[in-house]
Design a protein around this motif. Structure first.
Motif, PDB file in Angstrom:
ATOM      1  N   ASN A 107       0.807  -1.213   0.000  1.00 36.45           N
ATOM      2  CA  ASN A 107       0.000   0.000   0.000  1.00 36.45           C
ATOM      3  C   ASN A 107       0.840   1.262   0.000  1.00 36.45           C
ATOM      4  O   ASN A 107       0.318   2.356  -0.099  1.00 36.45           O
ATOM      5  CB  ASN A 107      -0.881   0.033   1.261  1.00 36.45           C
ATOM      6  CG  ASN A 107      -1.825  -1.150   1.292  1.00 36.45           C
ATOM      7  OD1 ASN A 107      -2.522  -1.405   0.322  1.00 36.45           O
ATOM      8  ND2 ASN A 107      -1.828  -1.887   2.394  1.00 36.45           N
ATOM      9  N   ARG A 171      -6.278   4.479  -6.400  1.00 42.27           N
ATOM     10  CA  ARG A 171      -6.936   3.307  -5.840  1.00 42.27           C
ATOM     11  C   ARG A 171      -8.017   3.727  -4.857  1.00 42.27           C
ATOM     12  O   ARG A 171      -8.036   4.870  -4.381  1.00 42.27           O
ATOM     13  CB  ARG A 171      -5.934   2.404  -5.139  1.00 42.27           C
ATOM     14  CG  ARG A 171      -5.180   3.122  -4.030  1.00 42.27           C
ATOM     15  CD  ARG A 171      -4.302   2.176  -3.270  1.00 42.27           C
ATOM     16  NE  ARG A 171      -5.082   1.496  -2.248  1.00 42.27           N
ATOM     17  CZ  ARG A 171      -4.576   0.629  -1.399  1.00 42.27           C
ATOM     18  NH1 ARG A 171      -3.297   0.324  -1.463  1.00 42.27           N
ATOM     19  NH2 ARG A 171      -5.327   0.056  -0.489  1.00 42.27           N
ATOM     20  N   ALA A 172      -8.899   2.795  -4.554  1.00 42.16           N
ATOM     21  CA  ALA A 172      -9.886   3.007  -3.497  1.00 42.16           C
ATOM     22  C   ALA A 172     -10.114   1.663  -2.819  1.00 42.16           C
ATOM     23  O   ALA A 172      -9.947   0.603  -3.439  1.00 42.16           O
ATOM     24  CB  ALA A 172     -11.193   3.546  -4.065  1.00 42.16           C
ATOM     25  N   SER A 173     -10.510   1.694  -1.556  1.00 44.67           N
ATOM     26  CA  SER A 173     -10.643   0.478  -0.729  1.00 44.67           C
ATOM     27  C   SER A 173      -9.312  -0.259  -0.638  1.00 44.67           C
ATOM     28  O   SER A 173      -8.266   0.359  -0.775  1.00 44.67           O
ATOM     29  CB  SER A 173     -11.739  -0.447  -1.245  1.00 44.67           C
ATOM     30  OG  SER A 173     -12.965   0.242  -1.273  1.00 44.67           O
ATOM     31  N   GLY A 174      -9.383  -1.561  -0.420  1.00 43.17           N
ATOM     32  CA  GLY A 174      -8.142  -2.307  -0.240  1.00 43.17           C
ATOM     33  C   GLY A 174      -7.506  -1.995   1.096  1.00 43.17           C
ATOM     34  O   GLY A 174      -6.308  -2.177   1.292  1.00 43.17           O
ATOM     35  N   ALA A 175      -8.313  -1.538   2.037  1.00 41.86           N
ATOM     36  CA  ALA A 175      -7.787  -1.141   3.340  1.00 41.86           C
ATOM     37  C   ALA A 175      -8.062  -2.207   4.405  1.00 41.86           C
ATOM     38  O   ALA A 175      -7.770  -1.994   5.581  1.00 41.86           O
ATOM     39  CB  ALA A 175      -8.370   0.203   3.749  1.00 41.86           C
ATOM     40  N   GLY A 176      -8.617  -3.333   3.989  1.00 41.94           N
ATOM     41  CA  GLY A 176      -8.820  -4.443   4.923  1.00 41.94           C
ATOM     42  C   GLY A 176     -10.085  -4.306   5.751  1.00 41.94           C
ATOM     43  O   GLY A 176     -10.761  -3.280   5.708  1.00 41.94           O
ATOM     44  N   PRO A 177     -10.395  -5.356   6.517  1.00 44.32           N
ATOM     45  CA  PRO A 177     -11.686  -5.424   7.203  1.00 44.32           C
ATOM     46  C   PRO A 177     -11.895  -4.362   8.277  1.00 44.32           C
ATOM     47  O   PRO A 177     -13.023  -3.923   8.497  1.00 44.32           O
ATOM     48  CB  PRO A 177     -11.687  -6.815   7.837  1.00 44.32           C
ATOM     49  CG  PRO A 177     -10.297  -7.308   7.775  1.00 44.32           C
ATOM     50  CD  PRO A 177      -9.605  -6.590   6.679  1.00 44.32           C
ATOM     51  N   LEU A 179     -10.838  -1.332   8.227  1.00 46.33           N
ATOM     52  CA  LEU A 179     -10.950   0.011   7.640  1.00 46.33           C
ATOM     53  C   LEU A 179     -12.010   0.093   6.547  1.00 46.33           C
ATOM     54  O   LEU A 179     -11.861   0.838   5.572  1.00 46.33           O
ATOM     55  CB  LEU A 179      -9.576   0.472   7.143  1.00 46.33           C
ATOM     56  CG  LEU A 179      -8.514   0.531   8.269  1.00 46.33           C
ATOM     57  CD1 LEU A 179      -7.142   0.849   7.714  1.00 46.33           C
ATOM     58  CD2 LEU A 179      -8.908   1.559   9.321  1.00 46.33           C
ATOM     59  N   GLY A 180     -13.071  -0.690   6.691  1.00 37.71           N
ATOM     60  CA  GLY A 180     -14.273  -0.435   5.909  1.00 37.71           C
ATOM     61  C   GLY A 180     -14.365  -1.012   4.510  1.00 37.71           C
ATOM     62  O   GLY A 180     -15.064  -0.459   3.677  1.00 37.71           O
ATOM     63  N   ASP A 181     -13.719  -2.163   4.237  1.00 38.57           N
ATOM     64  CA  ASP A 181     -13.902  -2.811   2.931  1.00 38.57           C
ATOM     65  C   ASP A 181     -15.198  -3.622   2.943  1.00 38.57           C
ATOM     66  O   ASP A 181     -15.186  -4.862   2.837  1.00 38.57           O
ATOM     67  CB  ASP A 181     -12.714  -3.736   2.625  1.00 38.57           C
ATOM     68  CG  ASP A 181     -11.494  -2.955   2.172  1.00 38.57           C
ATOM     69  OD1 ASP A 181     -11.592  -1.722   2.018  1.00 38.57           O
ATOM     70  OD2 ASP A 181     -10.441  -3.586   1.967  1.00 38.57           O
TER      71      ASP A 181
ATOM     72  N   THR B 194     -11.801   4.543   9.289  1.00 41.45           N
ATOM     73  CA  THR B 194     -12.438   4.263   8.004  1.00 41.45           C
ATOM     74  C   THR B 194     -12.833   5.561   7.297  1.00 41.45           C
ATOM     75  O   THR B 194     -12.672   5.689   6.081  1.00 41.45           O
ATOM     76  CB  THR B 194     -13.681   3.373   8.234  1.00 41.45           C
ATOM     77  OG1 THR B 194     -13.249   2.140   8.801  1.00 41.45           O
ATOM     78  CG2 THR B 194     -14.418   3.091   6.933  1.00 41.45           C
ATOM     79  N   ASP B 201      -9.824   8.259  -0.389  1.00 45.74           N
ATOM     80  CA  ASP B 201     -10.201   7.546  -1.623  1.00 45.74           C
ATOM     81  C   ASP B 201     -11.096   8.394  -2.518  1.00 45.74           C
ATOM     82  O   ASP B 201     -11.244   8.103  -3.706  1.00 45.74           O
ATOM     83  CB  ASP B 201     -11.020   6.284  -1.275  1.00 45.74           C
ATOM     84  CG  ASP B 201     -10.162   5.126  -0.821  1.00 45.74           C
ATOM     85  OD1 ASP B 201      -8.933   5.255  -0.834  1.00 45.74           O
ATOM     86  OD2 ASP B 201     -10.743   4.088  -0.446  1.00 45.74           O
ATOM     87  N   ARG B 203     -14.327   8.598  -1.539  1.00 41.08           N
ATOM     88  CA  ARG B 203     -15.620   7.941  -1.340  1.00 41.08           C
ATOM     89  C   ARG B 203     -16.407   8.559  -0.200  1.00 41.08           C
ATOM     90  O   ARG B 203     -17.532   8.125   0.076  1.00 41.08           O
ATOM     91  CB  ARG B 203     -15.413   6.444  -1.003  1.00 41.08           C
ATOM     92  CG  ARG B 203     -14.958   5.609  -2.167  1.00 41.08           C
ATOM     93  CD  ARG B 203     -14.872   4.145  -1.739  1.00 41.08           C
ATOM     94  NE  ARG B 203     -13.836   3.926  -0.743  1.00 41.08           N
ATOM     95  CZ  ARG B 203     -13.889   3.043   0.249  1.00 41.08           C
ATOM     96  NH1 ARG B 203     -14.971   2.296   0.406  1.00 41.08           N
ATOM     97  NH2 ARG B 203     -12.888   2.894   1.100  1.00 41.08           N
ATOM     98  N   ILE B 226      -3.065   2.116   7.001  1.00 38.60           N
ATOM     99  CA  ILE B 226      -3.357   0.692   6.800  1.00 38.60           C
ATOM    100  C   ILE B 226      -2.310  -0.148   7.523  1.00 38.60           C
ATOM    101  O   ILE B 226      -2.643  -1.018   8.330  1.00 38.60           O
ATOM    102  CB  ILE B 226      -3.422   0.343   5.293  1.00 38.60           C
ATOM    103  CG1 ILE B 226      -4.454   1.245   4.586  1.00 38.60           C
ATOM    104  CG2 ILE B 226      -3.762  -1.124   5.090  1.00 38.60           C
ATOM    105  CD1 ILE B 226      -4.530   1.040   3.078  1.00 38.60           C
ATOM    106  N   TYR B 230      -2.941  -2.651  11.047  1.00 35.10           N
ATOM    107  CA  TYR B 230      -2.780  -4.108  11.102  1.00 35.10           C
ATOM    108  C   TYR B 230      -1.472  -4.544  11.760  1.00 35.10           C
ATOM    109  O   TYR B 230      -1.234  -5.738  11.919  1.00 35.10           O
ATOM    110  CB  TYR B 230      -2.939  -4.713   9.706  1.00 35.10           C
ATOM    111  CG  TYR B 230      -4.310  -4.415   9.136  1.00 35.10           C
ATOM    112  CD1 TYR B 230      -5.428  -5.086   9.614  1.00 35.10           C
ATOM    113  CD2 TYR B 230      -4.496  -3.429   8.179  1.00 35.10           C
ATOM    114  CE1 TYR B 230      -6.691  -4.788   9.143  1.00 35.10           C
ATOM    115  CE2 TYR B 230      -5.761  -3.121   7.698  1.00 35.10           C
ATOM    116  CZ  TYR B 230      -6.848  -3.807   8.180  1.00 35.10           C
ATOM    117  OH  TYR B 230      -8.102  -3.505   7.720  1.00 35.10           O
TER     118      TYR B 230
END
Lengths: 356, 356
Positions: A107, A171-177, A179-181, B194, B201, B203, B226, B230
């Motif tokens: 990332n 990019r967007a998302s891909g931040a893991g559970p 962080l709101g995917d 988030t 992003d 969003r 990120i 983690y």
């Protein structure tokens, strides 16, 4: 202990004839998602893009996202899967010309640098390395190695990634559970588990998900779901419940249906954010651009088709969206990225222009 | 190795005079939440409920929720904190008459049984054990050991727990971060993180949370969040960001404000679910019942006061809600539970009625 293991991983090289691989040069393409890591071995030989690129060998291992399994386990998995692919090709590391490693969890430039440093410990000096987020390989698998357009991955995790022809990326998302995917397989399944708990508490509507999930997991009460959930931190394990959510939605369960509708909105909004930021849709919003869709959450289904809903949601805003379902897998996409780079480099060398 | 450690934990007992504690009998009260575990040592001597119960010693250790830190670490922490409290009291295990262990993560009779089995390995045969969810001790801390009414805990985690006078019980939430405890400190902080990712992003709305959180964590870009998130799976570490969310909401940040409003709704709905299921509010919904509120998310604040908003939201539905802010800590509540049980047992013995 660790050295022992390392020697073991590459033991097959001693059994190869001198110059193992008969002079053949190879590219390794790796795709590491939240569930599996796949490595393919592609020979450096000419091929036309109308046909599938040649693949000598393919190896599969577990998750190699360092955010999910930790750095030591991630590296071990990556080394193991590369060794297995080379062993199956009957080639040693000295045959490798380039490695493209596309893994979830990359990332930030520091993530990239850490992996580059570690790769250069494993391979001889003259190997070219490319380290990317796994989304980049997924895009390349749909565009045969050309970085243009947008890709949406939705498997255990989710990410949207885009490139313009002139090399800008977003990019967007891909931040893991954490962080709101929420559009990911994990996100969908976690929402379903939460819905069961809420119904049991008296904080949410009754849902078919309760009996279906308890039956699937062989548990007798929603109380036991808590222990089940935290017994194993693997994201992929939670995500395996997605088909249950889809099947409950298909027979009309409102709670399951709402979870999928929300996931569709989330997935579409990730793509829209990338397309907007890169201007892939042109000034009037109508330009054509490829949208590569990858991952089992987006795979066509005869009933509740998440992928189809996502596309129709995106196409409302961007009518020029051109859906691409890749014909090769992302690991081949990773190898194609390296291939294209080598070709480009060679062309520069031929034309006498420096390329560094 | 493990036996070594165990011997070490109880080493102080050898240094005590014969019959350490001078014949004094003790109760151990433990409160284990998602951040800390507290053990207090209370002598079995008469006291009036108008005054604070006597406490000989107090010891603090880390998290002992097996769902969060794993079973081995949880047990070690519990044993350590009990030994420390006894050591500070200059009493050995033989002085212990009862142990009330109230820990987060006790969700099912099997959880209870596992801990009971393990406790009986540590203490002599004639000790009475009580194993409860930490919410039960928090309720008892507000009602001086009487199990009646409802408690809401909101610290790193959150749970609502209630008891009727005739011994029925119910709970809501307390299912951890994956299963939708959105009113918890962890939930609030995860939503804030988030929100930063979503704004970055493209969003979600821009928010002050971005600069404030990055500054607090000494990071230069939301990408780095990120890796930070983690790098360490501790729930308590994420939850430390709650004061930042409150401060951003206090100066008018809409995103932070919405996160807190949502948390208020979630916390109130957990209490309402418990009150409904137990009928604590009576048939007309107007009966009086105590609502004990515990945890730093609910502590009074001069600006954005989450606890006050939660109460006002609950009181709209249940005007008989009687707010109790405990004067003693939950670990003392745990000891009071055991104390009340011993008194009750003694009264039965006096009256000649069997009590088993």
């Amino acid at each position: 202990m660790k050295r022992e293991r390392k020697r073991e991983i590459w033991d097959f090289e001693h059994e190869l004839p001198e110059g193992g691989g008969g002079g053949q040069k190879l590219i390794l393409g790796l795709d590491g998602g939240a569930t599996n890591t796949i490595c393919i071995c592609m020979p450096v030989i000419p091929f036309t893009l109308n046909h599938s690129p040649p693949v000598y060998a393919r190896a599969v291992a577990g998750c190699s996202n360092h955010n999910s399994v930790g750095e030591t386990a991630a590296r071990e998995t990556l080394e193991q899967v590369m060794a297995e692919a080379l062993s199956k090709s009957r080639c040693s590391r000295s045959a490798v010309r380039a490695v493209c490693l596309a893994v979830a969890g990359v990332n930030h430039p520091t993530d990239q640098q850490r992996i580059l440093d570690w790769l250069s410990d494993i391979f001889p000096n003259d190997v070219e390395y490319f380290v990317e987020n796994d989304a980049v390989a997924a895009l390349a698998s749909g565009t045969m190695g050309k970085l243009h357009g947008c890709v949406l991955i939705a498997g255990t995790g989710t990410i949207a990634y885009g490139y313009t022809e002139d090399g800008r990326e977003a990019r967007a998302s891909g931040a893991g559970p954490i962080l709101g995917d929420w559009g990911s397989g994990y996100g969908i399944a976690a929402k379903a588990l939460t819905a069961v708990i809420r119904a049991y508490d008296g904080r949410g509507s009754e849902t078919m998900l309760t009996n279906t999930i308890l039956h699937e997991l062989q548990l007798s009460s929603p109380d036991e779901l808590i222990g089940w959930t935290y017994a194993d931190p693997s994201w992929a394990r939670i995500a395996t419940l997605v088909p249950i959510v889809v099947s409950c939605a298909e027979v009309g369960d409102q709670v399951a249906n709402d979870i999928l509708l929300h996931a569709v909105q989330e997935l579409a909004s990730s793509v829209k954010a990338v397309v907007h930021r890169l201007g892939l849709c042109g000034k009037d919003g109508k330009d054509t651009f490829p949208l590569v869709m990858v991952g089992n959450v987006l795979e066509a289904s005869s009933g509740w088709d998440i992928g189809k809903e996502v596309i129709s949601c995106i196409a409302k805003d961007f009518p020029g969206t051109h859906l691409v379902r890749p014909k090769v897998e992302p690991a081949v996409g990773a190898a194609l990225l390296a291939w294209n780079y080598l070709i480009e480099q060679y062309q520069h060398e031929l034309s006498g222009v420096g390329y560094d």
